[in-house]
Design an enzyme around this catalytic site. Structure first.
Site, PDB file in Angstrom:
ATOM      1  N   VAL A   1       0.825  -1.117  -0.029  1.00  0.00           N
ATOM      2  CA  VAL A   1       0.152  -0.027  -0.022  1.00  0.00           C
ATOM      3  C   VAL A   1       0.929   1.242   0.033  1.00  0.00           C
ATOM      4  O   VAL A   1       2.021   1.098   0.239  1.00  0.00           O
ATOM      5  CB  VAL A   1      -0.845   0.161   1.214  1.00  0.00           C
ATOM      6  N   GLU A   2       0.324   2.304  -0.286  1.00  0.00           N
ATOM      7  CA  GLU A   2       0.998   3.491  -0.433  1.00  0.00           C
ATOM      8  C   GLU A   2       1.932   3.585  -1.349  1.00  0.00           C
ATOM      9  O   GLU A   2       3.038   3.933  -1.301  1.00  0.00           O
ATOM     10  CB  GLU A   2       1.498   4.224   0.863  1.00  0.00           C
ATOM     11  N   GLY A   3       1.737   3.008  -2.465  1.00  0.00           N
ATOM     12  CA  GLY A   3       2.800   2.630  -3.596  1.00  0.00           C
ATOM     13  C   GLY A   3       3.497   1.154  -3.338  1.00  0.00           C
ATOM     14  O   GLY A   3       4.151   1.061  -2.326  1.00  0.00           O
TER      15      GLY A   3
END
Length: 800
Positions: free
Chosen positions: A494-496
């Site tokens: 997550v978050e990239g």
């Protein structure tokens, strides 16, 4: 002749190293060449060649004709056009210390002036009280069984303002610093990853941050007080079935049109969207939403503009047409689910920042993602690393095989030493990154933090699983490793996703944002046929050439002298001096190799992801090394801390060197790769990584009470409850430390046959009768042995 030649070389080297002004450098170079030619008549050709070059560089019209214009035209053809989305992404955020490292010439005085982050009295009190209470309320095994936090925990999170840590006090929030947020999330994560993810999302990318930075005053008054008090639960819809890391490809739409709202016809937006994997969505009361905005009828006032691009809006979760409430199962039971909207009509003033912010959503997201990326998941990774240090270190001393603590086997020490070095690295990196966030929003630094922190977490947890072995895989309330292990996939995706972050973001953004000239040059190249662009490029090109040649000169000097005479901070001592000098060398090598890649590959570098990822690795490891030296600078000195830092520094520089060599060995132009490999490392590989002796020492130290263990223990929640998974191991370990001398003496005597007994009780009785140990000591050993055996047990159930 010889003296003149030495003088000539010295002058040229000094001119390049110190990068004097063009005119002053030209005069000095001509003078040096003239003196050399006087003493060596055969060298007059060099004087005339230098004179011609100086004339071209110093006479503007000639330089523009013969140098700048041809280069400008060539680069315009080679470089792909920069889209508005790319420009906004590159302009978002700020730069910080990472820019110095990329320059090839770090300003150590500037680094020395960076002060470590600290906690305010209110922040420390919150950690010691509210966070401590919250951690005590959570039983992670119960959370996994119920697939949710219990009602009391939810109520406490809301009542005590855990969802409003970043919201200003004027709206009822706590307005805590990035460092405080990270420390809070780490402490919660050391107890419960589910609890930490629940608390971190409203304080990361979400409506709160977007409203504070971009919202209208009316929007702030409407939403922020409720968010701060937990009366409103936020989520943010960005990712979807066909868009994840490529947020620019959002298929969700918002069309400006007329529609009915509260009984009146107004101009608004007709939204259609399908979002997935949205944390807190199942219980959210307010939804932040990213979509692509179109205005086919020119209702926003500009008839020539139809496509506005990514826009962010805020709407209540119960808005007509919004489907929300179902859950995904990400493996860790935090609230996560889809949001679907069909023909959802909202008024224009629900756009975050109002109608004038239409189409500005991409920049908003990039800046807010950058801040959250530097705090949320790195804090979770730091908690896992520190908990591994304490638990795996303790367990590897408690657990015995072949009549010896498992932590004393060299194979285990190789893993536990890495756990120890990683824990200190994570803490050091957290401090420097959050210090940077306090000074701005350095997007490159936060990408480094997210990727490398979660990768260190992944490796550390895997090492811990290996050491603890079967005890770590059996699920149940006794297991102190499994929940962190199950949380690793969340951290790295997550978050990239980590692959994207490493291969595209760190160097991709780093090259543009941190290079002193590249981004400005790229902007001038977009102005095709512009004389103003050409003249701006002319000045940048001269400075860029000076930058390249000065870095090459420094690189050669540092390579042949092992950088021993390079500058270091005034605060450097015998321990840190050589490390700073190594950083000078590797920074120059990074700068030179980056310019080679950009100059030779140009726009093709975007597709050479393995090459750019390796350059990003070098940049990141230099930043990590700086964080370690800064951490040592302000922490209380000890032999234990120095050993941890020494091993972690050796690993960081070894990884940087490995990445740089791999880049050069795979450079498409083989001749250049080989040439600059020799320039970077003329004396061969410099960094060998930590020695076996260092790994043995650190592997032993992680099992012992030491100042680093005490420091890390102060950053997490460490229960003492004997029925708790973590508390059981910690209490057993502390009991072992109290009886260890007599315990070891007894075991050795029993092993040598000096004490007889078929089991522990009979052997202890015989040891007392032979006066090997006292009765009091035997009682302590019996208590410890019962705790030790209980500590080794795993859970079993009547049925599953």
């Amino acid at each position: 002749m010889f003296v003149a030649l030495i003088l000539f070389i010295a002058v040229v080297t000094a001119l390049l190293y110190y990068r004097v002004s063009l005119f002053a450098g030209s005069v000095a170079l001509l003078a040096a060449t003239f003196v050399l030619s006087l003493f060596a008549g055969s060298m007059w050709w060099l004087f005339w060649l230098v004179l011609a070059g100086v004339a071209v560089l110093n006479y503007g019209p000639l330089r523009l004709t013969l140098l700048t214009r041809p280069v400008y035209g060539m680069l315009q053809k080679a470089m792909p056009p920069m889209s508005d989305t790319e420009r906004e992404a590159l302009e978002a955020g700020t730069t910080w210390w990472e820019k110095d490292l990329f320059s090839g010439h770090p300003d150590w005085a500037r680094f020395q002036a960076i002060q470590p982050p600290t906690l305010s009295e209110a922040e420390q009190s919150f950690l010691d009280n509210e966070v401590e209470t919250l951690c005590a309320m959570i039983d992670e095994w119960e959370v996994y069984q119920q697939h949710d936090l219990n009602e009391a925990t939810w109520a406490y999170l809301k009542e005590q303002g855990f969802f409003g840590l970043i919201i200003p006090e004027e709206f009822g929030g706590r307005d805590f610093s990035p460092y405080a947020q990270s420390r809070i999330m780490s402490k919660i994560a050391s107890r419960s990853i589910t609890g930490a993810v629940t608390a971190m999302v409203p304080n990361s990318l979400g409506p709160g941050e977007l409203l504070m930075k971009y919202g209208t005053e009316e929007q702030k008054q409407r939403w922020l007080p409720g968010l701060a008090k937990g009366e409103e639960i936020p989520c943010f819809g960005l990712t979807g079935p066909e868009v994840g890391s490529d947020a620019g490809a959002i298929p969700d739409t918002g069309v400006v049109c007329r529609g009915q709202f509260e009984g009146e016809e107004v101009v608004g937006l007709r939204l259609n969207f399908r979002k997935r994997w949205i944390t807190l969505a199942p219980i959210a009361t307010v939804v932040g939403l990213a979509f692509k905005l179109r205005d086919p009828d020119g209702l926003l006032g500009d008839p020539d503009k139809t496509d506005y691009g990514i826009t962010c809006a805020l709407l209540p979760a119960d808005t007509d047409g919004v489907q929300i409430g179902t859950r995904h199962n990400p493996g860790t039971p935090f609230m996560n689910g889809p949001i679907i909207g069909r023909d959802v009509f909202i008024p224009l003033d629900w756009i975050i920042g109002g109608p004038e912010m239409a189409g500005r959503g991409w920049r908003m997201l990039i800046e807010c993602l950058g801040v959250g990326r530097g705090i949320s998941l790195p804090s979770l990774a730091t908690a896992s690393g520190e908990m591994n240090y304490l638990m795996v270190g303790a367990y590897s001393r408690i657990r015995r095989q072949f009549n010896m603590e498992v932590g004393k086997f060299e194979g285990v020490q190789e893993a536990t030493a890495d756990i120890a070095a990683s824990a200190v690295t994570l803490e050091a990196m957290r401090e420097l990154v959050t210090r940077g966030l306090q000074d701005g929003a350095p997007s490159v630094v936060t990408a480094m933090a997210k990727y490398h922190a979660t990768e260190l977490m992944r490796t550390s947890v895997n090492h811990g699983m290996d050491v603890v072995s079967g005890r770590a895989i059996q699920m149940g309330p006794r297991n102190f490793m499994a929940f962190a292990y199950r949380g690793v996939p969340v951290a790295i995706t997550v978050e990239g996703a980590n692959i994207l972050t490493r291969s595209l973001m760190i160097f991709g953004q780093g090259a543009m944002r941190c290079h002193p000239y590249l981004f400005d040059e790229m902007q001038t190249l977009q102005e095709a046929g512009s004389e103003a662009g050409l003249r701006a490029f002319d000045g940048l090109l001269l400075r860029h050439l000076g930058h390249i040649f000065s870095n090459i000169t420094r690189l050669k000097l540092f390579g042949f002298t092992a950088s021993r005479f390079s500058p270091v901070p005034a605060s450097a001592d015998d321990f840190s001096r050589r490390w700073y000098q190594h950083l000078n060398h590797m920074s120059a090598a990074l700068a030179v190799c980056a310019d080679i890649a950009l100059g030779v590959l140009g726009g093709e570098l975007k597709r050479r992801e393995m090459l750019s990822a390796r350059l990003g690795d070098v940049h990141s490891q230099l930043f990590i090394a700086c964080s370690l030296l800064k951490f040592r600078e302000h922490e209380k000195r000890s032999e234990a801390l120095d050993l941890h830092i020494d091993v972690a520094m050796a690993l960081a520089l070894f990884r940087a060197q490995t990445a740089l060599l791999a880049y050069l060995e795979n450079f498409p132009v083989r001749f250049l790769g080989a040439t600059f490999r020799l320039a970077c490392f003329p004396l061969g590989r410099i960094h060998k990584g930590p020695s076996d002796e260092q790994l043995r020492r650190l592997g032993n130290l992680i099992m012992e009470p030491n100042p680093v263990r005490e420091l890390l223990a102060s950053r997490i929640y460490l229960p003492q409850d004997a029925e708790d998974a973590v508390g059981r191991v910690e209490r057993t370990y502390q009991t072992l430390l109290q009886v260890d001398d007599t315990w070891q003496r007894f075991l050795k005597a029993w092993g040598r046959g000096e004490v007889n007994g078929e089991d522990m009780d009979s052997a202890l009785a015989d040891a007392v009768s032979r006066e090997v140990i006292s009765e009091e000591a035997a009682a302590g050993i019996r208590q410890y042995d019962a705790m030790r055996f209980d500590c080794l047990l795993t859970d079993d159930f009547d049925s599953l």
